[in-house]
Design an enzyme around this catalytic site. Structure first.
Site, mmCIF file in Angstrom:
data_model
loop_
_atom_site.group_PDB
_atom_site.id
_atom_site.type_symbol
_atom_site.label_atom_id
_atom_site.label_comp_id
_atom_site.label_asym_id
_atom_site.label_seq_id
_atom_site.Cartn_x
_atom_site.Cartn_y
_atom_site.Cartn_z
ATOM 1 N N LYS A 107 0.817 -1.220 0.000
ATOM 2 C CA LYS A 107 0.000 0.000 0.000
ATOM 3 C C LYS A 107 0.847 1.265 0.000
ATOM 4 O O LYS A 107 0.419 2.305 -0.502
ATOM 5 C CB LYS A 107 -0.957 -0.004 1.201
ATOM 6 C CG LYS A 107 -2.049 -1.062 1.052
ATOM 7 C CD LYS A 107 -3.245 -0.805 1.932
ATOM 8 C CE LYS A 107 -4.344 -1.812 1.591
ATOM 9 N NZ LYS A 107 -5.555 -1.621 2.345
ATOM 10 N N LYS A 188 -5.209 -9.861 -5.828
ATOM 11 C CA LYS A 188 -6.401 -10.335 -5.111
ATOM 12 C C LYS A 188 -7.597 -9.438 -5.415
ATOM 13 O O LYS A 188 -7.430 -8.246 -5.699
ATOM 14 C CB LYS A 188 -6.115 -10.423 -3.615
ATOM 15 C CG LYS A 188 -6.322 -9.143 -2.841
ATOM 16 C CD LYS A 188 -6.307 -9.409 -1.343
ATOM 17 C CE LYS A 188 -6.630 -8.125 -0.586
ATOM 18 N NZ LYS A 188 -7.976 -8.022 -0.088
ATOM 19 N N LYS A 191 -11.827 -4.756 -2.214
ATOM 20 C CA LYS A 191 -12.899 -3.759 -2.077
ATOM 21 C C LYS A 191 -12.485 -2.425 -2.655
ATOM 22 O O LYS A 191 -13.274 -1.707 -3.227
ATOM 23 C CB LYS A 191 -13.164 -3.504 -0.587
ATOM 24 C CG LYS A 191 -14.141 -4.423 0.057
ATOM 25 C CD LYS A 191 -14.653 -3.731 1.321
ATOM 26 C CE LYS A 191 -14.637 -4.671 2.491
ATOM 27 N NZ LYS A 191 -13.558 -4.426 3.418
HETATM 28 P P1 ATP Z 1 -9.254 -3.729 0.855
HETATM 29 O O1 ATP Z 1 -8.743 -4.500 -0.305
HETATM 30 O O2 ATP Z 1 -10.023 -2.528 0.480
HETATM 31 O O3 ATP Z 1 -8.244 -3.505 1.906
HETATM 32 P P2 ATP Z 1 -10.525 -6.143 1.444
HETATM 33 O O4 ATP Z 1 -11.347 -6.452 0.252
HETATM 34 O O5 ATP Z 1 -9.212 -6.830 1.620
HETATM 35 O O6 ATP Z 1 -10.354 -4.616 1.528
HETATM 36 P P3 ATP Z 1 -11.132 -6.448 4.270
HETATM 37 O O7 ATP Z 1 -12.194 -5.817 5.031
HETATM 38 O O8 ATP Z 1 -9.772 -5.928 4.469
HETATM 39 O O9 ATP Z 1 -11.442 -6.403 2.708
HETATM 40 O O10 ATP Z 1 -11.164 -7.996 4.538
HETATM 41 C C1 ATP Z 1 -12.175 -8.698 5.204
HETATM 42 C C2 ATP Z 1 -11.846 -10.155 5.153
HETATM 43 O O11 ATP Z 1 -11.953 -10.629 3.810
HETATM 44 C C3 ATP Z 1 -10.427 -10.494 5.610
HETATM 45 O O12 ATP Z 1 -10.440 -11.693 6.364
HETATM 46 C C4 ATP Z 1 -9.677 -10.717 4.328
HETATM 47 O O13 ATP Z 1 -8.595 -11.610 4.464
HETATM 48 C C5 ATP Z 1 -10.761 -11.328 3.458
HETATM 49 N N1 ATP Z 1 -10.494 -11.086 2.045
HETATM 50 C C6 ATP Z 1 -10.355 -9.869 1.454
HETATM 51 N N2 ATP Z 1 -10.125 -10.020 0.130
HETATM 52 C C7 ATP Z 1 -10.110 -11.356 -0.105
HETATM 53 C C8 ATP Z 1 -9.917 -12.151 -1.279
HETATM 54 N N3 ATP Z 1 -9.703 -11.587 -2.460
HETATM 55 N N4 ATP Z 1 -9.989 -13.499 -1.153
HETATM 56 C C9 ATP Z 1 -10.218 -14.077 0.047
HETATM 57 N N5 ATP Z 1 -10.395 -13.396 1.183
HETATM 58 C C10 ATP Z 1 -10.342 -12.054 1.126
#
Ligand code: ATP
Ligand code: LTN
Length: 327
Positions: A107, A188, A191
């Site tokens: 990041k 990955k 969000k």
């Molecule tokens: P950002 O990418 O905006 O930081 P995020 O999509 O990673 O957000 P989080 O709120 O940080 O979302 O994650 C919530 C949960 O979802 C965490 O346990 C994280 O490991 C899981 N997670 C997030 N993205 C993925 C993915 N692509 N595949 C599997 N698990 C995920």
């Protein structure tokens, strides 16, 4: 029963990565805690209206999964104990440890300035986990390193001040721990990716899901086989189908022998549409009653605060702080 704690940031609309990697693994058992980690959502510049909406949105998903019935569902900022313990973690962790965090490096890369919050964020996550004597932390693969750091901090504190914290362990699903972006399959699904076609949201309509999967980036060649290095796009689709249906990937490969990418995409789309339908319908019904959501969160915060207090008391005492006078 082993105590479970997990957190989800209210940073935007939830996607199937959040569902398969985290939310779906959350078990609605007594004594487990699920937290909407809103303090984590301001490490980068944020929109207050979106934070507010996002908090209700994540809560609606957790309620749709029935987590509030047996477990404690709450918002992090309603329980100030998290920031107090974070300070103790801030004085336990080192700069070097935080500099090694892959997520931070990714990041911060190429930026002229990053907030101290983005750098220190794993210490807040450690506090979230340790505050409740958590044993199991269901999370996606990207969070494994943060849970390992939490263990290291707990061990260090215990060896300095005596047995205090339980050492937690990350728990990951067999398929879906790292769902990849539909448009950039080496990354990955996230969000915060501004490209709406990169992710399937829990609230996407069936037609929207079909359209996004149809457009998903695939790989050269025609063979349908699981090979994340050579065929990241196809492997991602196979993994998504396996995660939704429970069928092993090897069986899916057999099933798709001789079939085209188009056929694979059509089948995956139907699996996702049907897999998400009940959750989407429940989330929509719940979102129509924000007052009820807030009531559930308030009750959860009271329970969480009551669980956190004895832990904090013990930590303050171990660190040598004078006992507070009863108010
Ligand atoms: P950002 O990418 O905006 O930081 P995020 O999509 O990673 O957000 P989080 O709120 O940080 O979302 O994650 C919530 C949960 O979802 C965490 O346990 C994280 O490991 C899981 N997670 C997030 N993205 C993925 C993915 N692509 N595949 C599997 N698990 C995920
Ligand atoms: N850092 C996590 C969210 C998170 C979390 C936690 C997960 C904050 N505190 C405690 C599990 C346990 C993320 O970015 N997904």
């Amino acid at each position: 029963m082993a105590r479970v704690f997990s957190g989800v940031q209210p940073t935007g609309a939830l996607h199937i990565g959040n569902y398969l990697g985290a939310l779906r693994q959350f078990e609605a058992a007594p004594g487990h805690l699920y937290c909407i980690v809103d303090w984590h959502a301001i490490t980068e510049p944020h929109d207050p209206a979106q934070l507010h909406r996002g908090t209700l949105h994540v809560a609606s998903a957790m309620i749709a999964l029935g987590l509030h019935e047996e477990s404690v569902l709450f918002v992090q900022s309603h329980v100030p104990a998290h920031v107090e313990l974070m300070w103790y973690m801030t004085c336990t962790g080192t700069m070097g440890e935080l500099q090694r965090m892959t997520q931070y490096k990714a990041k911060a890369k190429g930026r002229r300035s990053v907030s101290v919050g983005l750098f220190a964020y794993p210490l807040l996550m450690a506090a979230d986990i340790l505050l409740y004597r958590t044993e199991k932390v269901p999370v996606g693969e990207d969070q494994r390193q943060h849970v390992e750091l939490t263990r290291d901090l707990a061990e260090r504190f215990n060896s300095r001040f005596g047995e205090t914290f339980v050492l937690p362990e990350a728990v990951m699903p067999p398929a879906g721990a790292r769902v990849r972006s539909l448009t950039k399959p080496l990354e990955k699904m996230s969000k915060s990716d501004p490209d709406p076609d990169s992710k399937i949201l829990l609230l996407d309509s069936p037609d929207e899901i079909r359209r996004k999967i149809k457009k998903a980036v695939t790989d050269t060649g025609r063979e349908i086989r699981y090979d994340p290095q050579e065929k990241p796009g196809i492997s991602n689709l196979l993994e998504i189908q396996s995660a939704f249906t429970g069928e092993p990937i090897s069986k899916l490969e057999e099933m798709y022998a001789g079939k085209t990418y188009r056929e694979l995409k059509e089948q995956v789309a139907e699996v996702v549409v049907e897999g998400l339908r009940p959750l989407r319908e429940k989330m929509e019904a719940i979102a129509a009653h924000p007052g009820e959501i807030e009531g559930i969160l308030k009750e959860g915060a009271e329970k969480a605060a009551a669980l956190a207090e004895p832990m904090l008391k013990e930590v303050r005492q171990k660190l040598g702080f004078l006992e507070r006078l009863p108010s």
